[in-house]
Design an enzyme around this catalytic site. Structure first.
Site, PDB file in Angstrom:
ATOM      1  N   LYS A  41       0.840  -1.203   0.000  1.00  0.00           N
ATOM      2  CA  LYS A  41       0.000   0.000   0.000  1.00  0.00           C
ATOM      3  C   LYS A  41       0.878   1.257   0.000  1.00  0.00           C
ATOM      4  O   LYS A  41       0.608   2.224  -0.718  1.00  0.00           O
ATOM      5  CB  LYS A  41      -0.906   0.017   1.239  1.00  0.00           C
ATOM      6  N   LYS A  66       9.166  -9.171  14.774  1.00  0.00           N
ATOM      7  CA  LYS A  66       9.790  -9.291  16.099  1.00  0.00           C
ATOM      8  C   LYS A  66      10.291 -10.725  16.302  1.00  0.00           C
ATOM      9  O   LYS A  66       9.596 -11.677  15.945  1.00  0.00           O
ATOM     10  CB  LYS A  66       8.731  -8.956  17.166  1.00  0.00           C
ATOM     11  N   SER A  70      12.342 -11.902  21.598  1.00  0.00           N
ATOM     12  CA  SER A  70      11.858 -10.578  21.949  1.00  0.00           C
ATOM     13  C   SER A  70      10.357 -10.608  22.284  1.00  0.00           C
ATOM     14  O   SER A  70       9.884  -9.901  23.172  1.00  0.00           O
ATOM     15  CB  SER A  70      12.169  -9.686  20.762  1.00  0.00           C
ATOM     16  N   LYS A  74       8.832  -9.655  25.961  1.00  0.00           N
ATOM     17  CA  LYS A  74       7.819  -8.606  26.135  1.00  0.00           C
ATOM     18  C   LYS A  74       6.581  -9.133  26.867  1.00  0.00           C
ATOM     19  O   LYS A  74       6.012  -8.436  27.712  1.00  0.00           O
ATOM     20  CB  LYS A  74       7.438  -8.010  24.780  1.00  0.00           C
ATOM     21  N   ARG A  77       7.533  -9.313  30.454  1.00  0.00           N
ATOM     22  CA  ARG A  77       7.609  -7.960  31.024  1.00  0.00           C
ATOM     23  C   ARG A  77       6.213  -7.416  31.325  1.00  0.00           C
ATOM     24  O   ARG A  77       6.000  -6.699  32.290  1.00  0.00           O
ATOM     25  CB  ARG A  77       8.347  -7.055  30.026  1.00  0.00           C
ATOM     26  N   GLU A 134       9.994  12.842  26.439  1.00  0.00           N
ATOM     27  CA  GLU A 134      10.803  13.637  27.360  1.00  0.00           C
ATOM     28  C   GLU A 134      12.280  13.706  26.902  1.00  0.00           C
ATOM     29  O   GLU A 134      12.926  14.747  26.990  1.00  0.00           O
ATOM     30  CB  GLU A 134      10.672  13.027  28.768  1.00  0.00           C
ATOM     31  N   GLU A 160       2.541  -2.220  13.411  1.00  0.00           N
ATOM     32  CA  GLU A 160       2.985  -0.901  13.897  1.00  0.00           C
ATOM     33  C   GLU A 160       3.745  -0.207  12.766  1.00  0.00           C
ATOM     34  O   GLU A 160       4.697  -0.775  12.225  1.00  0.00           O
ATOM     35  CB  GLU A 160       3.907  -1.039  15.116  1.00  0.00           C
ATOM     36  N   ALA A 172      17.276   9.070  16.245  1.00  0.00           N
ATOM     37  CA  ALA A 172      16.830   7.843  16.916  1.00  0.00           C
ATOM     38  C   ALA A 172      17.893   6.748  16.846  1.00  0.00           C
ATOM     39  O   ALA A 172      18.039   5.972  17.800  1.00  0.00           O
ATOM     40  CB  ALA A 172      15.524   7.354  16.297  1.00  0.00           C
ATOM     41  N   HIS A 176      19.466   5.101  20.040  1.00  0.00           N
ATOM     42  CA  HIS A 176      19.351   3.649  20.194  1.00  0.00           C
ATOM     43  C   HIS A 176      20.712   3.035  20.506  1.00  0.00           C
ATOM     44  O   HIS A 176      20.834   2.194  21.388  1.00  0.00           O
ATOM     45  CB  HIS A 176      18.792   3.065  18.892  1.00  0.00           C
TER      46      HIS A 176
HETATM   47  P1  GTP Z   1       7.821  -0.692  23.208  1.00  0.00           P
HETATM   48  O1  GTP Z   1       7.481  -1.595  24.344  1.00  0.00           O
HETATM   49  O2  GTP Z   1       9.297  -0.413  23.089  1.00  0.00           O
HETATM   50  O3  GTP Z   1       7.245  -1.171  21.913  1.00  0.00           O
HETATM   51  O4  GTP Z   1       7.189   0.723  23.570  1.00  0.00           O
HETATM   52  P2  GTP Z   1       5.664   1.185  23.667  1.00  0.00           P
HETATM   53  O5  GTP Z   1       4.743   0.042  23.466  1.00  0.00           O
HETATM   54  O6  GTP Z   1       5.504   2.025  24.887  1.00  0.00           O
HETATM   55  O7  GTP Z   1       5.475   2.100  22.383  1.00  0.00           O
HETATM   56  P3  GTP Z   1       6.229   3.402  21.876  1.00  0.00           P
HETATM   57  O8  GTP Z   1       5.325   3.915  20.827  1.00  0.00           O
HETATM   58  O9  GTP Z   1       6.618   4.350  22.948  1.00  0.00           O
HETATM   59  O10 GTP Z   1       7.587   2.851  21.236  1.00  0.00           O
HETATM   60  C1  GTP Z   1       7.579   1.897  20.234  1.00  0.00           C
HETATM   61  C2  GTP Z   1       8.875   1.904  19.446  1.00  0.00           C
HETATM   62  O11 GTP Z   1       9.266   3.244  19.098  1.00  0.00           O
HETATM   63  C3  GTP Z   1      10.103   1.366  20.137  1.00  0.00           C
HETATM   64  O12 GTP Z   1      10.167  -0.029  20.060  1.00  0.00           O
HETATM   65  C4  GTP Z   1      11.232   2.046  19.345  1.00  0.00           C
HETATM   66  O13 GTP Z   1      11.400   1.433  18.081  1.00  0.00           O
HETATM   67  C5  GTP Z   1      10.665   3.418  19.116  1.00  0.00           C
HETATM   68  N1  GTP Z   1      11.010   4.333  20.217  1.00  0.00           N
HETATM   69  C6  GTP Z   1      10.183   4.780  21.181  1.00  0.00           C
HETATM   70  N2  GTP Z   1      10.829   5.620  22.010  1.00  0.00           N
HETATM   71  C7  GTP Z   1      12.099   5.711  21.573  1.00  0.00           C
HETATM   72  C8  GTP Z   1      13.262   6.432  22.026  1.00  0.00           C
HETATM   73  O14 GTP Z   1      13.255   7.150  23.002  1.00  0.00           O
HETATM   74  N3  GTP Z   1      14.405   6.266  21.291  1.00  0.00           N
HETATM   75  C9  GTP Z   1      14.460   5.474  20.192  1.00  0.00           C
HETATM   76  N4  GTP Z   1      15.630   5.367  19.547  1.00  0.00           N
HETATM   77  N5  GTP Z   1      13.386   4.783  19.743  1.00  0.00           N
HETATM   78  C10 GTP Z   1      12.231   4.888  20.420  1.00  0.00           C
HETATM   79 MG    MG Z   2       8.402  -1.979  20.233  1.00  0.00          MG
END
Ligand code: GTP
Ligand code: MG
Length: 223
Positions: A41, A66, A70, A74, A77, A134, A160, A172, A176
């Site tokens: 798409k 994933k 992992s 998750k 967790r 933040e 996602e 990012a 990372h």
């Molecule tokens: P996850 O458990 O990591 O999937 O986070 P979440 O479910 O709270 O979702 P969120 O939308 O905050 O983040 C999802 C994804 O965005 C992460 O897996 C990263 O790929 C990216 N991401 C989010 N926050 C950061 C950050 O502070 N730095 C970087 N480099 N990537 C981020």
């Molecule tokens: Mg993620």
């Protein structure tokens, strides 16, 4: 203590069994199909943009499934049992797509065109561009559901999609990398510097967008 160990052992065996099962492989395959659907798409939209406006909105598109380890980590967790139902219901990022655009406006345009398609369900939007994290992280995250068609019918799968500009992606990837560098001693200073970079990058994105708008205006092109 013995009881606990037994429980942990059973849980571990269960989760391994689950990840090794035919059903798990089939589910991962369905996520792969969902990735392919969304990627197609996006490619169609890119081609259409290129025809209509003489430009390609995205620079790159990356997809990833994933890993089983992992997924297990998750679920643990989140305090969830390792079951296929929990994966489908509670994990939103088993299928992931990252779209990197040159300009911020294209992110919103692409997201709007994608979510406007009538087979797509938009479950959640996290706009970290309007509301950066933040630490300075910026990107637009969408959680979508897309139907895939199997021999025994239609199934909706979660995907996602992360949209970023090149500058946001650069930030990012540095962030990372630093997260995995445990030996860093002065974390506070690094965090401050990173946040400052995020602000500069945000201004840069805005300036580049302004320049493009000026060029398009002078060429008589509008959207
Ligand atoms: P996850 O458990 O990591 O999937 O986070 P979440 O479910 O709270 O979702 P969120 O939308 O905050 O983040 C999802 C994804 O965005 C992460 O897996 C990263 O790929 C990216 N991401 C989010 N926050 C950061 C950050 O502070 N730095 C970087 N480099 N990537 C981020
Ligand atoms: Mg993620």
């Amino acid at each position: 203590m013995k009881e606990n160990l037994k429980e942990i052992y059973t849980q571990r065996t269960d989760s391994c069994d689950m990840a090794n099962s035919v059903e798990f492989t089939a589910l991962m395959n369905q996520y792969k199909c969902a990735i392919m659907e969304v990627e197609t798409k996006l490619n169609v939209l890119d081609a259409e943009f290129s025809l209509n406006y003489d430009r390609n909105p995205f620079e790159s598109i990356e997809t990833r499934l994933k890993s089983p380890a992992s997924i297990m980590e998750k679920l643990k967790r989140k305090g969830l049992e390792p079951t296929l139902e929990n994966i489908e219901e509670h994990l939103f990022d088993v299928a992931g797509i990252r779209v990197v655009c040159a300009f911020q406006e294209d992110i919103y345009k692409l997201a709007e065109l994608l979510t406007g398609q009538d087979d797509i369900r938009l479950l959640r939007t996290k706009d970290y561009i309007q509301n950066p994290k933040e630490n300075g992280y910026r990107s637009l995250h969408l959680i979508l559901e897309i139907p895939i068609f199997l021999a025994d019918g239609k199934r909706y799968m979660k995907v996602e999609v992360q949209f970023r500009t090149i500058a946001m992606d650069f930030w990012a990837s540095v962030d990372h990398r630093l997260r995995y560098k445990k030996e860093i001693d002065d974390e506070g200073e690094i965090q401050r510097k990173l946040k400052r970079c995020a602000t500069i990058i945000s201004q840069l994105d805005q300036e580049m967008q302004d320049i493009r708008n000026m060029i398009e205006k002078s060429n008589g092109k509008t959207e």
